[in-house]
Design a protein around this motif. Structure first.
Motif, PDB file in Angstrom:
ATOM      1  N   PHE A  32      42.527  52.712  47.370  1.00  0.00           N
ATOM      2  CA  PHE A  32      42.151  52.174  46.068  1.00  0.00           C
ATOM      3  C   PHE A  32      42.626  53.147  44.993  1.00  0.00           C
ATOM      4  CE2 PHE A  32      39.271  51.985  42.433  1.00  0.00           C
ATOM      5  CZ  PHE A  32      39.231  50.625  42.153  1.00  0.00           C
ATOM      6  N   GLU A  39      42.829  47.669  38.585  1.00  0.00           N
ATOM      7  CA  GLU A  39      42.556  48.208  39.908  1.00  0.00           C
ATOM      8  C   GLU A  39      43.563  47.662  40.924  1.00  0.00           C
ATOM      9  OE1 GLU A  39      38.532  47.098  40.734  1.00  0.00           O
ATOM     10  OE2 GLU A  39      37.699  48.516  39.286  1.00  0.00           O
ATOM     11  N   THR A  41      44.706  47.802  45.294  1.00  0.00           N
ATOM     12  CA  THR A  41      44.350  48.143  46.665  1.00  0.00           C
ATOM     13  C   THR A  41      45.571  47.983  47.565  1.00  0.00           C
ATOM     14  OG1 THR A  41      43.601  45.877  47.116  1.00  0.00           O
ATOM     15  CG2 THR A  41      41.924  47.486  46.440  1.00  0.00           C
ATOM     16  N   LYS A 313      36.797  52.417  47.453  1.00  0.00           N
ATOM     17  CA  LYS A 313      36.358  52.419  46.049  1.00  0.00           C
ATOM     18  C   LYS A 313      35.332  53.514  45.800  1.00  0.00           C
ATOM     19  CE  LYS A 313      37.193  47.503  45.128  1.00  0.00           C
ATOM     20  NZ  LYS A 313      36.585  46.218  44.710  1.00  0.00           N
TER      21      LYS A 313
END
Length: 334
Positions: A32, A39, A41, A313
Motif C-alpha cells: 500500500f 491510494e 495497492t 494499510k
C-alpha cells in the motif's frame, strides 16, 4: 501530471523517499502506498524460484535470474518466520513493482513480522534479514537494470497493525484481533489499548491447510483440489457464484472440528469477559466471513474494512508515525 510534480519536488529538496506499507505474507504479498491523497495497492503471490537465464520470465536480482510466476508458495516451504531468503526476494520484487508503477527508486519501508517473531526479538531477525543489502540491482530480461535503495526499514507485528484500522476506540475496548492468513490464524488481545503479546497465539491451521482439508471432503461436489476450494471461497465471497448449501455445511463442520475448536479453547484460556469483541482481518476473513458469523452468534464481531489489505494499510500508517513522515506531494502543492 501529479507524479511529475512529485518527482520534480523530490529533485528540488534532495530526495525525499516513497513510503510503502509492505505485508510480506506466506500466501500473498500486499503493498500500500499513496501519491498525494490517492491510494494505491499492489499484490502478487508469495512464490519465487531460481531459473535458467534463458527463461523469458526472468527477473534478475543481483545478476541471478528468478521467476515469481513458478515455484511453491512460501507457506509450503516449512519456515515459520519471515527472516528467510524467500521473503527477502519477495521484498525486492515488491519494490520493483512499485518502481514500475511510479518511477521511484528509494523507499522507506514499514514491514510486517509474525506475532511470534515480535514476541521473540521485536522483529529484529526479520529486519536484519531484510536490510542485509540496502541497494539492490534488478532488471527484467531485455530491459535496463535499475538500482533500488532501502532508505529506512522498520518491522511491526502483523494483526495489531491491521486491527488498529477497525472502527473502535481501542483505548476503551477489550478486543481480540484475529488475523486470518495463509499459514495460520494469529490472535492478539488488546485491552484498553494495550496489546498483550505474551498471550498472543497462532493456530496450527491457516487457509492453506483449510483448502486441503476441505478438498478431501468435497470430492463428490466437483471441488476435489485445494485450488478449486479456494476458487469457491473467492467466487462466493464476491457474489459471482451461488453459494451451494450442502458444500457450505461441509465446510462449516470442518471449521468447527478444526480451526474454530482451537480458537474456542484459546478463548477459554484467556477468560474473556462479556465485553470482549472479536475483530477479524486478513484475506481469510473475507473468505470465511459468513462462516464466522454463523459460528459466533453470541459475540460481537467486527470485520476490518478491506481486510485483505488491512495489514499493508496499517503498516503504512505506522510507518508515517515511525518515520515522522509527511507525504512529499502535499509539500509540492498537489
Amino acid at each position: 501530471k501529479m507524479y511529475k510534480t512529485y518527482q520534480k519536488h523530490i529533485q528540488n529538496i534532495g530526495g525525499l523517499k516513497m513510503l510503502i506499507g509492505y505485508d510480506n505474507g506466506m500466501g500473498n504479498n500486499k503493498i500500500f502506498y499513496k501519491i498525494g491523497k490517492k491510494e494505491f495497492t499492489i499484490d502478487f503471490p508469495s512464490r519465487v524460484k531460481k531459473i535458467n537465464e534463458e527463461n523469458p520470465d526472468a527477473l534478475y536480482i543481483e545478476g541471478v535470474p528468478y521467476t515469481f510466476v513458478e515455484g511453491r508458495l512460501a507457506v509450503d516451504n516449512g519456515h515459520n518466520t519471515k527472516d528467510d531468503e524467500i521473503h527477502q526476494l519477495l521484498l525486492y520484487k515488491g519494490m520493483y513493482e512499485v518502481y514500475k508503477a511510479t518511477g521511484e527508486t528509494e523507499f522507506d519501508i514499514s514491514m510486517n513480522c509474525s506475532l511470534d517473531s515480535y514476541k521473540d526479538d521485536k522483529g529484529k531477525a526479520v529486519k536484519d534479514k531484510m536490510t542485509e543489502s540496502l541497494e539492490i540491482k534488478i532488471k527484467e530480461k531485455y530491459k535496463d537494470e535499475v538500482m533500488l535503495k532501502i532508505n529506512k526499514l522498520e518491522v511491526s507485528p502483523e494483526a495489531l497493525v491491521g486491527g488498529l484500522l477497525c472502527k473502535l476506540k481501542l483505548r476503551e475496548e477489550d478486543v481480540i484481533i484475529n488475523d486470518i492468513g495463509t499459514k495460520n490464524f494469529s490472535q492478539l488481545q488488546v485491552i484498553n489499548g494495550t496489546p498483550l503479546y505474551e498471550t498472543s497465539f497462532a493456530t496450527k491451521e491457516g487457509m492453506s491447510k483449510i483448502y486441503k482439508g476441505v478438498a478431501d471432503r468435497l470430492k463428490d461436489h466437483g471441488l476435489a483440489s485445494p485450488a478449486a476450494v479456494q476458487m469457491y471461497f473467492d467466487k462466493t465471497s464476491k457474489g459471482i457464484h451461488p453459494i451451494i448449501k450442502e458444500v457450505d455445511e461441509i465446510i462449516l463442520n470442518y471449521l468447527i472440528e478444526t480451526v474454530f475448536s482451537e480458537i474456542d479453547t484459546r478463548l477459554e484460556d484467556l477468560n474473556i469477559s462479556i465485553f470482549t469483541k472479536l475483530v477479524f482481518l486478513g484475506g481469510g476473513a473475507v473468505y470465511l466471513k459468513r462462516f464466522l458469523e454463523a459460528k459466533y452468534t453470541e459475540r460481537e464481531i467486527i470485520f476490518v474494512e478491506d481486510g485483505y489489505f488491512a495489514n499493508a494499510k496499517g503498516l503504512y500508517k505506522r510507518g508515517e508515525r515511525l518515520f515522522g513522515y509527511v507525504n512529499p506531494v502535499k509539500k509540492a502543492g498537489v
